[in-house]
Design a protein around this motif. Sequence first.
Motif, mmCIF file in Angstrom:
data_model
loop_
_atom_site.group_PDB
_atom_site.id
_atom_site.type_symbol
_atom_site.label_atom_id
_atom_site.label_comp_id
_atom_site.label_asym_id
_atom_site.label_seq_id
_atom_site.Cartn_x
_atom_site.Cartn_y
_atom_site.Cartn_z
ATOM 1 N N ASN A 97 0.806 -1.226 0.000
ATOM 2 C CA ASN A 97 0.000 0.000 0.000
ATOM 3 C C ASN A 97 0.841 1.279 0.000
ATOM 4 O O ASN A 97 0.504 2.252 0.673
ATOM 5 C CB ASN A 97 -0.975 0.014 1.191
ATOM 6 C CG ASN A 97 -2.136 -0.937 0.999
ATOM 7 O OD1 ASN A 97 -2.608 -1.129 -0.119
ATOM 8 N ND2 ASN A 97 -2.614 -1.544 2.077
ATOM 9 N N LEU A 146 -4.378 5.119 2.312
ATOM 10 C CA LEU A 146 -4.244 3.724 1.900
ATOM 11 C C LEU A 146 -3.335 2.973 2.863
ATOM 12 O O LEU A 146 -2.114 3.113 2.840
ATOM 13 C CB LEU A 146 -3.696 3.669 0.466
ATOM 14 C CG LEU A 146 -4.488 4.495 -0.557
ATOM 15 C CD1 LEU A 146 -3.890 4.336 -1.949
ATOM 16 C CD2 LEU A 146 -5.969 4.146 -0.543
ATOM 17 N N VAL A 158 -13.042 1.762 -11.098
ATOM 18 C CA VAL A 158 -13.030 1.362 -9.689
ATOM 19 C C VAL A 158 -14.076 0.286 -9.387
ATOM 20 O O VAL A 158 -15.202 0.339 -9.886
ATOM 21 C CB VAL A 158 -13.264 2.584 -8.775
ATOM 22 C CG1 VAL A 158 -13.500 2.158 -7.337
ATOM 23 C CG2 VAL A 158 -12.079 3.542 -8.852
ATOM 24 N N VAL A 163 -8.548 1.210 2.034
ATOM 25 C CA VAL A 163 -8.741 2.623 2.343
ATOM 26 C C VAL A 163 -9.318 2.801 3.744
ATOM 27 O O VAL A 163 -10.209 2.057 4.164
ATOM 28 C CB VAL A 163 -9.625 3.312 1.283
ATOM 29 C CG1 VAL A 163 -11.051 2.791 1.308
ATOM 30 C CG2 VAL A 163 -9.611 4.825 1.448
ATOM 31 N N THR A 198 -6.208 -2.247 -3.089
ATOM 32 C CA THR A 198 -5.683 -1.477 -1.971
ATOM 33 C C THR A 198 -6.745 -1.346 -0.888
ATOM 34 O O THR A 198 -7.917 -1.692 -1.107
ATOM 35 C CB THR A 198 -5.202 -0.082 -2.440
ATOM 36 O OG1 THR A 198 -4.493 0.555 -1.371
ATOM 37 C CG2 THR A 198 -6.373 0.798 -2.860
ATOM 38 N N VAL A 203 -10.764 -1.048 -4.642
ATOM 39 C CA VAL A 203 -10.621 -0.280 -3.405
ATOM 40 C C VAL A 203 -11.424 -0.973 -2.308
ATOM 41 O O VAL A 203 -12.654 -1.032 -2.372
ATOM 42 C CB VAL A 203 -11.097 1.168 -3.595
ATOM 43 C CG1 VAL A 203 -10.990 1.942 -2.286
ATOM 44 C CG2 VAL A 203 -10.292 1.863 -4.697
ATOM 45 N N LEU A 254 -5.776 8.197 -1.421
ATOM 46 C CA LEU A 254 -6.485 7.575 -2.535
ATOM 47 C C LEU A 254 -6.290 8.390 -3.809
ATOM 48 O O LEU A 254 -6.137 7.838 -4.898
ATOM 49 C CB LEU A 254 -7.972 7.448 -2.202
ATOM 50 C CG LEU A 254 -8.852 6.772 -3.259
ATOM 51 C CD1 LEU A 254 -8.390 5.344 -3.530
ATOM 52 C CD2 LEU A 254 -10.313 6.768 -2.810
#
Length: 252
Positions: A19, A49, A139, A39, A37, A110, A94
């Motif tokens: 990350n 992240l 995304v 968040v 990743t 995400v 992010l």
Amino acid sequence: MNKIEIIAHRGASAVCPENTMIAFERALELGATGIETDVQMSADGRLVLIHDETLQRTAGSEGWVKDFTYDTLRTLDAGSWFHADFAGEPIPSLEMLFNLVQGKRILLNVELKNGIVPYKGMEEKIIQVIREWNMEQQVVLSSFNHASLVKCKRIAPDIRTALLYMEKLYRPYDYAAKLEASGLHPYKLAVAKEEVTAALAQGIVTYPFTVNDPGDMELMMDMGVQGIITDLPDVLASLMTARTRSANIGIK
């Protein structure tokens, strides 16, 4: 063979500190077609992240992510724990990752880390940033907190969601359809070929995690998954290339 998404788990986390921007950049160099990743939110509402809710393991500091401002989090060292060569590598936002992949043919998975810390307003904030960066098509939002994903879907029906889960579920594709999710992200031991097939028949893709053993990668591909989340994107890319070559030779 059908195209399989090569999704780098926390970036190229086998060779770089997870990350971090250097891990994300290296993942692309190693052939990843997607990046996964985690968040979380700073005390002042910025999206950062980092996997753990606490800072000890990867940032060498006491305390919780939620209790520090973005500016303070940015001063921490998120690289030294992995290797001295990465000393001073900061915790990214992010937006920094969006800046790296925007406009590229890279899928961005995400994961909302809001199962332990119930970050107020996280869903709205993430969707706001996705909109600002025009990342709606790149995304996929995932989480073990399925209620949070339902909330995301209500706010933004056009943004894809995917359900993370560890244990075997009964007809997970029906559950996903009910939650209007477009993906299933099961732990690798919870994957079954017939469920992958049934999910795809409903337009739901299956991306198992975290698959690092080459034999397990082969098994997942044999089950017909549409993507694999791995710490080793280069290993997966090599296996896929070899499979494609073998298939082409077979055709000839």
